[in-house]
Design a protein around this motif. Structure first.
Motif, PDB file in Angstrom:
ATOM      1  N   GLY A 161       0.844  -1.185   0.000  1.00  0.00           N
ATOM      2  CA  GLY A 161       0.000   0.000   0.000  1.00  0.00           C
ATOM      3  C   GLY A 161       0.881   1.236   0.000  1.00  0.00           C
ATOM      4  N   ARG A 162       0.469   2.265  -0.724  1.00  0.00           N
ATOM      5  CA  ARG A 162       1.259   3.503  -0.780  1.00  0.00           C
ATOM      6  C   ARG A 162       0.937   4.412   0.379  1.00  0.00           C
ATOM      7  N   VAL A 163       1.991   5.055   0.909  1.00  0.00           N
ATOM      8  CA  VAL A 163       1.853   5.998   2.007  1.00  0.00           C
ATOM      9  C   VAL A 163       2.403   7.341   1.516  1.00  0.00           C
ATOM     10  N   ILE A 164       1.609   8.398   1.614  1.00  0.00           N
ATOM     11  CA  ILE A 164       1.991   9.718   1.100  1.00  0.00           C
ATOM     12  C   ILE A 164       3.278  10.215   1.754  1.00  0.00           C
ATOM     13  N   PHE A 165       3.420  10.021   3.056  1.00  0.00           N
ATOM     14  CA  PHE A 165       4.641  10.455   3.743  1.00  0.00           C
ATOM     15  C   PHE A 165       5.872   9.788   3.129  1.00  0.00           C
ATOM     16  N   LEU A 166       5.774   8.501   2.832  1.00  0.00           N
ATOM     17  CA  LEU A 166       6.902   7.782   2.219  1.00  0.00           C
ATOM     18  C   LEU A 166       7.147   8.273   0.793  1.00  0.00           C
ATOM     19  N   ASP A 167       6.075   8.648   0.072  1.00  0.00           N
ATOM     20  CA  ASP A 167       6.234   9.259  -1.256  1.00  0.00           C
ATOM     21  C   ASP A 167       7.092  10.519  -1.159  1.00  0.00           C
ATOM     22  N   ARG A 168       6.817  11.332  -0.138  1.00  0.00           N
ATOM     23  CA  ARG A 168       7.570  12.582   0.021  1.00  0.00           C
ATOM     24  C   ARG A 168       9.041  12.316   0.336  1.00  0.00           C
ATOM     25  N   VAL A 169       9.300  11.359   1.214  1.00  0.00           N
ATOM     26  CA  VAL A 169      10.689  11.021   1.562  1.00  0.00           C
ATOM     27  C   VAL A 169      11.412  10.486   0.329  1.00  0.00           C
ATOM     28  N   ALA A 170      10.760   9.601  -0.406  1.00  0.00           N
ATOM     29  CA  ALA A 170      11.360   9.040  -1.624  1.00  0.00           C
ATOM     30  C   ALA A 170      11.576  10.133  -2.665  1.00  0.00           C
ATOM     31  N   GLY A 171      10.621  11.045  -2.785  1.00  0.00           N
ATOM     32  CA  GLY A 171      10.746  12.147  -3.739  1.00  0.00           C
ATOM     33  C   GLY A 171      11.931  13.053  -3.421  1.00  0.00           C
ATOM     34  N   ARG A 172      12.136  13.343  -2.137  1.00  0.00           N
ATOM     35  CA  ARG A 172      13.283  14.177  -1.750  1.00  0.00           C
ATOM     36  C   ARG A 172      14.600  13.493  -2.109  1.00  0.00           C
ATOM     37  N   HIS A 173      14.654  12.167  -1.921  1.00  0.00           N
ATOM     38  CA  HIS A 173      15.894  11.469  -2.283  1.00  0.00           C
ATOM     39  C   HIS A 173      16.097  11.469  -3.798  1.00  0.00           C
ATOM     40  N   SER A 174      15.028  11.296  -4.562  1.00  0.00           N
ATOM     41  CA  SER A 174      15.150  11.339  -6.025  1.00  0.00           C
ATOM     42  C   SER A 174      15.635  12.715  -6.477  1.00  0.00           C
ATOM     43  N   LYS A 175      15.124  13.777  -5.863  1.00  0.00           N
ATOM     44  CA  LYS A 175      15.595  15.129  -6.189  1.00  0.00           C
ATOM     45  C   LYS A 175      17.063  15.291  -5.839  1.00  0.00           C
ATOM     46  N   SER A 176      17.468  14.733  -4.721  1.00  0.00           N
ATOM     47  CA  SER A 176      18.877  14.799  -4.314  1.00  0.00           C
ATOM     48  C   SER A 176      19.768  14.087  -5.328  1.00  0.00           C
ATOM     49  N   MET A 177      19.339  12.908  -5.776  1.00  0.00           N
ATOM     50  CA  MET A 177      20.120  12.180  -6.783  1.00  0.00           C
ATOM     51  C   MET A 177      20.201  12.988  -8.075  1.00  0.00           C
ATOM     52  N   ALA A 178      19.103  13.615  -8.463  1.00  0.00           N
ATOM     53  CA  ALA A 178      19.077  14.407  -9.700  1.00  0.00           C
ATOM     54  C   ALA A 178      20.024  15.604  -9.592  1.00  0.00           C
ATOM     55  N   ARG A 179      20.059  16.252  -8.427  1.00  0.00           N
ATOM     56  CA  ARG A 179      20.984  17.383  -8.246  1.00  0.00           C
ATOM     57  C   ARG A 179      22.435  16.930  -8.345  1.00  0.00           C
ATOM     58  N   ARG A 180      22.717  15.755  -7.786  1.00  0.00           N
ATOM     59  CA  ARG A 180      24.091  15.236  -7.794  1.00  0.00           C
ATOM     60  C   ARG A 180      24.421  14.456  -9.070  1.00  0.00           C
ATOM     61  N   LYS A 181      23.380  14.200  -9.898  1.00  0.00           N
ATOM     62  CA  LYS A 181      23.538  13.433 -11.142  1.00  0.00           C
ATOM     63  C   LYS A 181      24.163  12.068 -10.871  1.00  0.00           C
ATOM     64  N   PHE A 182      23.681  11.419  -9.813  1.00  0.00           N
ATOM     65  CA  PHE A 182      24.259  10.142  -9.403  1.00  0.00           C
ATOM     66  C   PHE A 182      23.210   9.347  -8.639  1.00  0.00           C
ATOM     67  N   CYS A 183      23.166   8.053  -8.882  1.00  0.00           N
ATOM     68  CA  CYS A 183      22.214   7.176  -8.211  1.00  0.00           C
ATOM     69  C   CYS A 183      22.924   6.448  -7.073  1.00  0.00           C
ATOM     70  N   ASP A 184      22.442   6.640  -5.862  1.00  0.00           N
ATOM     71  CA  ASP A 184      23.034   5.976  -4.701  1.00  0.00           C
ATOM     72  C   ASP A 184      22.059   5.997  -3.535  1.00  0.00           C
ATOM     73  N   HIS A 185      22.487   5.444  -2.427  1.00  0.00           N
ATOM     74  CA  HIS A 185      21.664   5.413  -1.217  1.00  0.00           C
ATOM     75  C   HIS A 185      22.200   6.395  -0.180  1.00  0.00           C
ATOM     76  N   HIS A 186      22.836   7.475  -0.641  1.00  0.00           N
ATOM     77  CA  HIS A 186      23.411   8.487   0.241  1.00  0.00           C
ATOM     78  C   HIS A 186      22.331   9.040   1.183  1.00  0.00           C
ATOM     79  N   GLY A 187      22.611   9.028   2.480  1.00  0.00           N
ATOM     80  CA  GLY A 187      21.673   9.550   3.464  1.00  0.00           C
ATOM     81  C   GLY A 187      20.583   8.567   3.862  1.00  0.00           C
ATOM     82  N   PHE A 188      20.753   7.296   3.513  1.00  0.00           N
ATOM     83  CA  PHE A 188      19.725   6.296   3.818  1.00  0.00           C
ATOM     84  C   PHE A 188      19.444   6.214   5.316  1.00  0.00           C
ATOM     85  N   GLU A 189      20.489   6.217   6.130  1.00  0.00           N
ATOM     86  CA  GLU A 189      20.289   6.123   7.580  1.00  0.00           C
ATOM     87  C   GLU A 189      19.481   7.303   8.114  1.00  0.00           C
ATOM     88  N   ASP A 190      19.686   8.489   7.543  1.00  0.00           N
ATOM     89  CA  ASP A 190      18.889   9.654   7.948  1.00  0.00           C
ATOM     90  C   ASP A 190      17.417   9.462   7.581  1.00  0.00           C
TER      91      ASP A 190
END
Length: 157
Positions: free
Chosen positions: A53-82
């Protein structure tokens, strides 16, 4: 009473064009999020697992990480623990997993969604997240920037 009708008409005249034109690309991404989740759940169903099931809060967290990857032009799990700490503190959920993907494409299409899922299923770690029976909830974040689609999917119990 007539003032309310005038106010509603003014709001419609102002906000309807914004919704139809400015937010169109976001509506498309939202629909493809649902399509991606449908494909993920189909893969889970084939293994006799419960759908996520989708959770809007998790969508937002995932979206912020996707934006971070796009800014850095790199795919990784940077900041996963945070992200894990944030999710646990806000929701009380205990298990958290994450899948990320960077795909060369100018827009997010059904083809990109299929390739994204195919890539995750080929990777042992990502496949384990997708097919983990402990996970019951998910959030999906997708960003299209400079010829790439950046996607993050977060899983929780």
């Amino acid at each position: 009473m007539s003032y309310w009708i005038i106010a509603v008409i003014i709001c419609i005249v102002i906000f309807l064009p914004l919704y139809l034109f400015k937010w169109r690309k976001y509506r498309r991404i939202v629909s493809f999020r649902g399509r991606l989740l449908g494909q993920v759940n189909l893969s889970r169903k084939r293994k006799h697992l419960q759908p996520l099931g989708r959770v809007i809060f998790l969508d937002r967290v995932a979206g912020r990480h996707s934006k971070s990857m796009a800014r850095r032009k790199f795919c990784d799990h940077h900041g996963f623990e945070d992200r894990v700490s944030l999710i646990k503190s806000k929701t009380g959920l205990s298990y958290v997993g994450e899948n990320c993907y960077m795909f060369p494409a100018r827009k997010y299409t059904a083809h990109v969604a299929r390739e994204l899922l195919r890539g995750w299923l080929k990777s042992p770690g990502h496949r384990a997240n997708l097919l983990n029976p402990t996970y019951r909830r998910t959030g999906i974040g997708i960003v299209v920037r400079k010829g790439y689609v950046y996607a993050t999917q977060i899983f929780t119990d």
